[in-house]
Scaffold this motif. Sequence first.
Motif, PDB file in Angstrom:
ATOM      1  N   ALA A   1      22.188 -22.126 -52.899  1.00 40.75           N
ATOM      2  CA  ALA A   1      22.818 -22.879 -54.203  1.00 40.75           C
ATOM      3  C   ALA A   1      24.277 -23.354 -53.727  1.00 40.75           C
ATOM      4  O   ALA A   1      24.797 -22.432 -53.039  1.00 40.75           O
ATOM      5  CB  ALA A   1      22.844 -22.454 -55.444  1.00 40.75           C
ATOM      6  N   ASN A   2      24.581 -24.605 -54.130  1.00 39.48           N
ATOM      7  CA  ASN A   2      25.867 -24.944 -53.996  1.00 39.48           C
ATOM      8  C   ASN A   2      26.768 -24.485 -55.143  1.00 39.48           C
ATOM      9  O   ASN A   2      26.244 -24.270 -56.374  1.00 39.48           O
ATOM     10  CB  ASN A   2      26.050 -26.627 -54.091  1.00 39.48           C
ATOM     11  N   ALA A   3      28.023 -23.846 -54.694  1.00 42.40           N
ATOM     12  CA  ALA A   3      28.845 -23.354 -55.812  1.00 42.40           C
ATOM     13  C   ALA A   3      30.069 -24.043 -55.664  1.00 42.40           C
ATOM     14  O   ALA A   3      30.630 -24.307 -54.754  1.00 42.40           O
ATOM     15  CB  ALA A   3      28.817 -22.027 -55.826  1.00 42.40           C
ATOM     16  N   SER A   4      30.962 -24.024 -56.755  1.00 38.63           N
ATOM     17  CA  SER A   4      32.347 -24.107 -56.734  1.00 38.63           C
ATOM     18  C   SER A   4      33.119 -22.910 -57.050  1.00 38.63           C
ATOM     19  O   SER A   4      32.698 -22.274 -57.937  1.00 38.63           O
ATOM     20  CB  SER A   4      32.564 -25.072 -58.101  1.00 38.63           C
ATOM     21  N   VAL A   5      34.274 -22.971 -56.572  1.00 39.49           N
ATOM     22  CA  VAL A   5      35.173 -22.013 -56.743  1.00 39.49           C
ATOM     23  C   VAL A   5      36.053 -22.213 -58.287  1.00 39.49           C
ATOM     24  O   VAL A   5      36.610 -23.090 -58.236  1.00 39.49           O
ATOM     25  CB  VAL A   5      36.287 -21.610 -55.579  1.00 39.49           C
ATOM     26  N   ILE A   6      35.716 -20.983 -59.197  1.00 40.73           N
ATOM     27  CA  ILE A   6      36.519 -21.119 -60.372  1.00 40.73           C
ATOM     28  C   ILE A   6      37.917 -20.404 -60.252  1.00 40.73           C
ATOM     29  O   ILE A   6      38.966 -20.802 -60.981  1.00 40.73           O
ATOM     30  CB  ILE A   6      35.599 -20.575 -61.205  1.00 40.73           C
ATOM     31  N   SER A   7      37.761 -19.322 -59.489  1.00 35.62           N
ATOM     32  CA  SER A   7      39.037 -18.581 -59.421  1.00 35.62           C
ATOM     33  C   SER A   7      38.962 -17.873 -58.054  1.00 35.62           C
ATOM     34  O   SER A   7      38.038 -17.526 -57.399  1.00 35.62           O
ATOM     35  CB  SER A   7      39.275 -17.501 -60.587  1.00 35.62           C
TER      36      SER A   7
END
Length: 120
Positions: A100-106
């Motif tokens: 899965a592609n993911a984005s860094v939140i923190s």
Amino acid sequence: MNLLPKFVAAAVLAMVSPANAFAQHVPSTVHSVSMRGAVVHAARGRIVVCVGTADGAHAGQELSVYRVSQSQHGPKGRPAFRRTPVGTVRIDLVLGEHFANASVISGTVELNDIVELRRP
């Protein structure tokens, strides 16, 4: 303490009892994690994690990120490993059964970090 007899007994019970019989007799095998994987790509703001539909992943889930470090020697001269929380990612797009592609939140996320989704 030798846990092998308890483990064997629990395994036998699990074969003839409901699936949770094993967890009832060997509590150390019960985890609070429902999904776990690794960061397999982290470059130029793109994160790919090794969790997918086979793991129950879907867009919008937030995963905790941990980094494993090793000290030279733990007790009795063995290597000691430590997990340190380093951030959170959100699944943007599931790419199939395993990724899965993911984005860094923190935080900061690096290649080979561990991602986990905790059970509610």
